[in-house]
Design a protein around this motif. Structure first.
Motif: not given
Lengths: 178, 288
Positions: B121-129
């Motif tokens: 797995f890797f982690t990603a940032r939520v940037v927008a709706d």
């Protein structure tokens, strides 16, 4: 010796003048795009992109139609559709139809005071969001919850006075430079 | 610049609005006719805007962090009391878990059990709706070389969030479990009965198609089912809730209203994907 009276600075001519006018006229659309992109950053609950863009389109269509031409409204709709709408084209249709309606009413609206315009805005917003709801219901082939219409209309109408105040300031500043 | 006569210019001006309205409907039809083209355009625009969102997201998260911090300080006393009680409670559970773990490893040794490999797995940032009023999706800022592909499963620190539906070069769109188009095969942990969790754009997706006579019970834990090999079995999803006089719903573990970062898991499953993905199968990256 008598000093000449200070007058206005002579506006630049040629390309610079064109650029100056162009940028001034493009400012409302640019501000609207920035506003929409900034609003999409928040990721809580239903998106506020259309409720924020609609006051901008409404205001500039009435008070400075040259700065919100139909082509700009169309492109704004397409960009919003690409960014947030699962039903591609629905926002474009809503925005351009609302624009057409507001543009027709423009002559009588421009003479009214703020409260009347805000009231008309509420009705226009209700119409626009009902249309958006209808388009999405058709797009999904099922009846969606109509409470979204109420939610969006209330949020958008509530935001109109704040945005209109900011836009009025912008409009006056633009007039001063003309 | 071409100089047009005034009547011609007026006629063109009058014509532009009807033409644009017709074009808007044309755009809508295009969206229905060529979903792939629209998806490509969407990905392109999202890729352009994602860096701007990443920058904009920073002050937003700074402010929300400050608010959370202030609230935490305000509630510290009550929170401390609550945590003490929870700690006592969890200590008892820890004892149970340790006992079960020992028993489990003993039984596995006896059965010559082959453990499953840990998924990457890797982690990603939520940037927008990424959804409008009528959809639930989030956009992730992924690095240029992140191993993202369609169908990967997104989880937050608590549970199931959704699936990756579109992948750009710098961004990815995750369709949330609450979206109206989301259908997740699930299992009730108590009864092992299967059902489908259907999103309806509200906070709690509904349950459908459970086996006859095995009604979902209030408070039952819901986990994913490996049906149709779209998901691995056993990912935590939520808890069954029965609203008064309604259909059973799932209270999700994941906090979809305040997603910050999500983990994207690659279980290497090639189950049901959105139709456009089937037309264009993507090779799995970084695996044999």
């Amino acid at each position: 010796m008598k000093r000449p009276k200070p007058g206005k600075v002579e506006p630049p001519s040629g390309f610079l003048r064109f650029l100056d006018n162009f940028m001034r006229n493009a400012l409302p659309v640019l501000v609207t795009v920035v506003l929409a992109v900034a609003v999409i950053t928040q990721d809580q609950g239903p998106s506020l992109a259309l409720p924020v863009v609609l006051p901008a389109v409404f205001f500039w269509t009435i008070f400075r139609p040259a700065a919100m031409p139909p082509l700009a409204v169309f492109l704004l709709g397409v960009v919003l559709d690409l960014l947030v709408s699962p039903n591609f084209g629905a926002l474009t249709v809503c925005l351009i139809i609302t624009y057409a309606v507001v543009f027709r009413m423009r002559g009588s609206l421009i003479k009214q005071n703020f409260y009347v315009i805000a009231l008309v805005y509420a009705l226009v917003a209700l119409g626009c969001f009902t249309l958006s709801w209808l388009m999405n219901s058709i797009g999904y082939f099922r009846l969606l919850s109509p409470r979204f219409i109420m939610y969006e209309t209330l949020v958008s109408t509530g935001m109109y006075p704040i945005l209109a105040l900011a836009f009025t300031g912008m409009h006056r500043a633009m007039e001063r430079f003309e | 610049m071409i100089r047009l006569s005034i009547p011609l210019r007026q006629a063109l001006g009058r014509l532009s609005l009807p033409v644009l309205i017709a074009m808007a409907f044309g755009v809508m039809l295009l969206g229905k006719a060529d979903a792939l083209l629209v998806e490509r355009m969407r990905t392109m625009v999202t890729d352009i805007v994602t860096p701007i969102w990443s920058v904009l997201q920073q002050p937003v998260s700074a402010v929300s962090d400050a608010v959370t911090e202030a609230r935490t300080l305000w509630n510290m006393r009550a929170e401390n009391q609550r945590l003490r009680e929870e700690n006592d409670h969890l200590r008892r559970w820890q004892d149970t878990a340790l006992a079960l773990e020992a028993e489990n490893s003993l039984l596995r040794r006896q059965l010559a059990w082959v453990p499953e490999p840990a998924p990457s797995f890797f982690t990603a940032r939520v940037v927008a709706d990424g959804g409008g009023t009528y959809a639930r999706a989030v956009l992730l800022a992924t690095g240029a070389r992140a191993p993202v592909r369609k169908g990967q499963i997104a989880l937050d620190e608590r549970g199931f969030v959704g699936r990756v539906t579109e992948v750009g070069s710098r961004s990815a769109r995750v369709l949330l479990a609450t979206d109206i188009n989301s259908r997740i095969p699930v299992t009730f942990e108590g009864t092992r009965a299967r059902a489908i969790m259907v999103g309806n754009n509200s906070a709690r997706p509904r349950l459908q198609h459970w086996p006859e006579g095995q009604l979902p019970r209030d408070g039952d834990r819901v986990v994913t089912s490996s049906e149709a090999s779209a998901f691995p079995a056993g990912l935590p999803v939520g808890i069954v809730r029965w609203p008064e006089g309604g259909v059973p719903e799932v209270e999700l573990f994941a906090r979809l209203d305040r997603l910050d970062v999500v983990r994207l898991f690659d279980f290497g499953l090639q189950g049901i994907l959105p139709p456009e993905a089937v037309a264009r199968p993507e090779p799995r990256q970084g695996r044999r």
